[in-house]
Design a protein around this motif. Structure first.
Motif, mmCIF file in Angstrom:
data_model
loop_
_atom_site.group_PDB
_atom_site.id
_atom_site.type_symbol
_atom_site.label_atom_id
_atom_site.label_comp_id
_atom_site.label_asym_id
_atom_site.label_seq_id
_atom_site.Cartn_x
_atom_site.Cartn_y
_atom_site.Cartn_z
ATOM 1 N N THR A 127 2.745 14.612 -3.156
ATOM 2 C CA THR A 127 1.475 14.458 -2.444
ATOM 3 C C THR A 127 0.913 15.853 -2.220
ATOM 4 N N ALA A 128 -0.188 15.927 -1.490
ATOM 5 C CA ALA A 128 -0.781 17.237 -1.225
ATOM 6 C C ALA A 128 0.078 18.044 -0.274
ATOM 7 N N SER A 129 1.082 17.439 0.310
ATOM 8 C CA SER A 129 1.934 18.139 1.256
ATOM 9 C C SER A 129 3.226 18.566 0.588
ATOM 10 N N ASP B 235 0.794 -1.215 0.000
ATOM 11 C CA ASP B 235 0.000 0.000 0.000
ATOM 12 C C ASP B 235 0.833 1.274 0.000
ATOM 13 N N ASP B 236 2.124 1.140 0.150
ATOM 14 C CA ASP B 236 2.923 2.361 0.177
ATOM 15 C C ASP B 236 4.332 2.100 -0.340
ATOM 16 N N THR C 153 6.488 16.594 1.664
ATOM 17 C CA THR C 153 6.879 15.321 1.071
ATOM 18 C C THR C 153 7.869 15.602 -0.032
ATOM 19 N N VAL D 162 7.692 7.080 4.221
ATOM 20 C CA VAL D 162 6.654 6.232 3.647
ATOM 21 C C VAL D 162 5.649 7.133 2.924
ATOM 22 N N VAL D 163 5.366 6.788 1.680
ATOM 23 C CA VAL D 163 4.385 7.537 0.896
ATOM 24 C C VAL D 163 3.281 6.573 0.477
ATOM 25 N N PRO D 164 2.072 6.716 1.030
ATOM 26 C CA PRO D 164 0.995 5.814 0.621
ATOM 27 C C PRO D 164 0.619 6.058 -0.840
ATOM 28 N N ARG E 81 -2.079 8.490 -1.670
ATOM 29 C CA ARG E 81 -1.839 9.895 -1.389
ATOM 30 C C ARG E 81 -1.107 10.606 -2.508
ATOM 31 N N GLY F 237 -9.210 11.030 -1.352
ATOM 32 C CA GLY F 237 -9.198 12.496 -1.462
ATOM 33 C C GLY F 237 -7.969 13.055 -0.797
ATOM 34 N N LEU F 238 -8.184 14.077 -0.008
ATOM 35 C CA LEU F 238 -7.006 14.677 0.628
ATOM 36 C C LEU F 238 -6.737 14.040 1.963
#
Lengths: 170, 523
Positions: free
Chosen positions: A135-137, A91-92, A140, A106-108, A111, A169-170
């Motif tokens: 990602t939205a951040s 999953d990541d 990252t 770790v990056v899912p 995301r 989503g976010l």
């Protein structure tokens, strides 16, 4: 690849291409040698008698210290490159790097907003590429340098497909 | 308003549900009054100065040129006003088919559309001038750290509220049919708390800013006495003006702060001259921070800030106000806001957990990893700390001589709580389904003490969640568990439409009780 204390247990790390050392060497040469050369200019001027101010010891010490630091960084490069690792889990995606200052990330998949593949001139010559995940951040800053082009493309497709399947989503 | 709207801008005929509408005709004048004032100033200044000096209003040497000047001024005025009218005429908006669309510009046309179910926040802003005319600006935020996705300036206040209700209802998934915006009633709201002006003034006077200013004042007095030079105070005049403006701005922004809950989410209203009403739909808060500067501890005050995807991380006073969930509040206020942000805290006794998160301190004996070799797992809370927080191991107390008993984390079923700071007490809260990515970090010194930092990446904003100096094994364990928890939480949260998701329940009925439910706990 050696597993450090902060790595999650039971992870099989994949390493980036050893050829990436060359890329780092070129970057090192451009950055550090130019810096040392510039800092050596006062020494030259003092030796030629054009400048009076920096005393000789200072004119020697500054570039010398910089040179030592640069050489220290040079020695570290192969180990730093060996310390870059990544692992695809269900999953990541895990990414690790660093020897002194280690970082495991770790990056899912769900995301990931998009995936970049970029190639610089030196990388192109060696058939490498850099993969960057967004990602939205903004925090990252997940990038994987020195991937063989084929592996980079595979990873990009794989990540996009998995990201789409698990998109949240976010 | 404009039956031929979609035809003129050459759009595909999509305007079947929801007409194209225009903003209020006065809005360019309200927005561009500075330009008008500049024109007036440019031409009026000379005459005004003459008037003050008691001479003729018009320069006598000007005789022959008066018509030209008047003509020039007239043309400039006409161009400005004409531009205003054109920009008004070509600005249109529409809410339809799950999108809000805005067309602007007549030379360079721009069409913008934003998906309603991606709304992160909606603000209604009323600058002073707009307020005098009963107008309001609507800001619609989507997850993009830049400027607002959609800004509609200006609408009559009622219309702005109506539009907000429409957008929120459609975003929530309540209204699906092609109804006219007027059909959507505004969601009822219940005031949860408000900040009295006296407390706001007190909080400003006792802020970190004030301490800095006092130190600066003492330093400058000391310098002037030492150098026997009084002129230094003249140089400080701009600084004093700036400080005054900063305090005024904080006061203006924070005045009459009111938080309310409605089915649409959390409503925040504040402002003295310029008023603003923010709406944060449920689940849009990415991370939350409760802080308490040392001086505020005397009065038991706290400040709450949030990360919301649309607000971005840009600095500036306006954004600082927008990301503030509570400028200053007592502990019951904090608890109430926490219960709004996190309706399901995921623990049995949220009051106790949050309290220990806010002011808790582990015992002196050291908690986890006293032996250094095999620290207790985060699951066995009994051995970690009486309040359930897993703190920095005692062996790392040299790294954080003050904070080691305070730095800690606690994972509930729905969120992760991170506390830190012995003097600047901080509690950070990240809902599990909002975790973007994480990184474990360890420097050489931390490795020597067997600790690591865990950094959580969220959207840009004032909250930067970071767990300091956790035991390595516990940090790695949390890293793994947190990835799993985030995954689970994301699976549960299926839809962006928050009311469609829980259609079985009737949120408007259940909501009035939400604040009162909390009240008995606060006594």
């Amino acid at each position: 690849m050696r597993t450090e204390a902060i790595d999650p247990p039971g992870v099989q790390w994949l390493r980036v291409s050893p050829k990436y050392v060359t890329v780092r060497l070129v970057e090192w040469a451009i950055g550090n040698l130019v810096m040392v050369a510039i800092l050596s200019l006062p020494l030259v001027f003092v030796q030629l008698g054009w400048w009076r101010w920096p005393p000789l010891w200072l004119a020697i010490a500054v570039p010398a210290v910089m040179l030592v630091l640069a050489l220290w960084r040079l020695v570290l490069i192969p180990r730093q490159v060996r310390a870059i690792g990544y692992a695809e889990r269900d999953d990541d995606l895990l990414i690790r790097r660093g020897i002194f200052f280690q970082r495991t990330m770790v990056v899912p998949y769900g995301r990931m907003q998009y995936v970049d593949v970029s190639v610089g001139p030196v990388e192109r010559g060696l058939g490498l590429c850099t993969l960057k995940l967004h990602t939205a951040s903004a925090g990252t800053s997940a990038y994987l340098p020195g991937l063989p082009a084929g592996e980079g493309a595979r990873l990009r497709e794989q990540l996009s497909a998995r990201g789409e399947a698990r998109l949240a989503g976010l | 308003m404009s039956p031929d709207g979609s035809a003129t801008v050459g759009l595909p005929a999509k305007a079947d549900d929801g007409d194209w509408r225009r903003v209020h005709p006065a809005s360019p004048f309200v927005r561009g009054w500075v330009a008008l004032a500049a024109v007036g100033y440019f031409f009026g200044r000379d005459a005004f100065e003459r008037m003050l000096q008691g001479r003729d209003i018009l320069d006598p040497n000007l005789n022959g040129r008066v018509p030209w000047l008047l003509a020039g001024g007239g043309i400039l005025l006409l161009l400005t006003v004409g531009g205003f009218i054109l920009s008004w005429y070509f600005t249109r908006y529409q809410v339809a088919e799950g999108y809000v669309r805005v067309n602007t510009g007549f030379v360079f046309k721009q069409q913008r559309q934003a998906r309603l179910d991606r709304v992160q926040a909606i603000d209604i802003v009323q600058p002073l001038l707009a307020r005098i005319f009963g107008l309001a600006e609507l800001k619609f935020e989507v997850a993009d750290a830049g400027e607002s996705a959609v800004r509609l300036a200006y609408l009559p206040l009622d219309q702005a509220k109506q539009l907000r209700a429409t957008i929120l209802a459609r975003a929530a998934g309540v209204v699906s049919g092609p109804e006219t915006p007027e059909a959507v009633p505004e969601a009822p709201e219940y005031v949860v708390l408000s900040v009295p002006p006296s407390r706001l003034i007190g909080s400003l006077l006792l802020s970190e800013q004030t301490v800095g200013i006092l130190l600066g004042a003492v330093a400058s007095i000391a310098i002037s006495v030492y150098t026997e030079n009084g002129a230094i105070f003249l140089a400080l005049i701009p600084a004093v003006l700036g400080i005054g403006a900063a305090y005024w701005s904080s006061f203006n922004k924070g005045y009459n702060f009111t938080a309310a809950i409605s089915p649409d989410g959390i409503r925040l209203r504040y402002g003295l001259l310029d008023t603003q009403a923010q709406t944060l739909p449920p689940g849009r808060i990415q991370a939350l921070k409760v802080t308490q500067p040392p001086i505020w501890r005397i009065f038991g005050w706290y400040r709450m800030q949030v990360n919301v995807a649309g607000y971005g991380g840009a600095a500036g006073n306006e954004n600082a106000a927008r990301t503030t969930l509570l400028p200053v509040g007592m502990k019951p206020d904090v608890m109430r806001m926490l219960s709004l942000v996190l309706p399901d805290p995921g623990v049995e006794d949220p009051e106790r957990v949050f309290t220990s998160g806010l002011e808790g301190l582990a015992g002196l004996g050291g908690v986890a990893g006293l032996g250094g070799g095999t620290p207790a797992g985060s699951g066995s809370a009994g051995s970690t700390s009486t309040d359930g927080f897993v703190t920095t191991p005692r062996r790392a107390r040299l790294l954080a001589p003050l904070g080691w008993r305070r730095n800690g984390f606690l994972a509930t079923r729905t969120a992760l709580l991170i506390r830190s700071g012995r003097w600047w007490r901080t509690l950070v809260l990240v809902p599990h389904q909002r975790t973007q990515s994480m990184a474990l970090q360890q420097g050489p010194l931390a490795r020597r003490f067997g600790v690591a930092d865990l950094v959580f990446h969220t959207t840009a904003g004032p909250v930067v969640p970071r767990l300091y100096q956790a035991d390595v094994e516990q940090a790695v364990q949390l890293f793994d568990q947190q990835a799993a928890r985030a995954r689970e939480a994301r699976k549960r949260q299926t839809s962006e439409q928050w009311l469609a998701e829980v259609s079985g329940q009737a949120p408007p009925q259940s909501l009035p009780q939400a604040p009162t439910q909390e009240d008995p706990q606060h006594g």
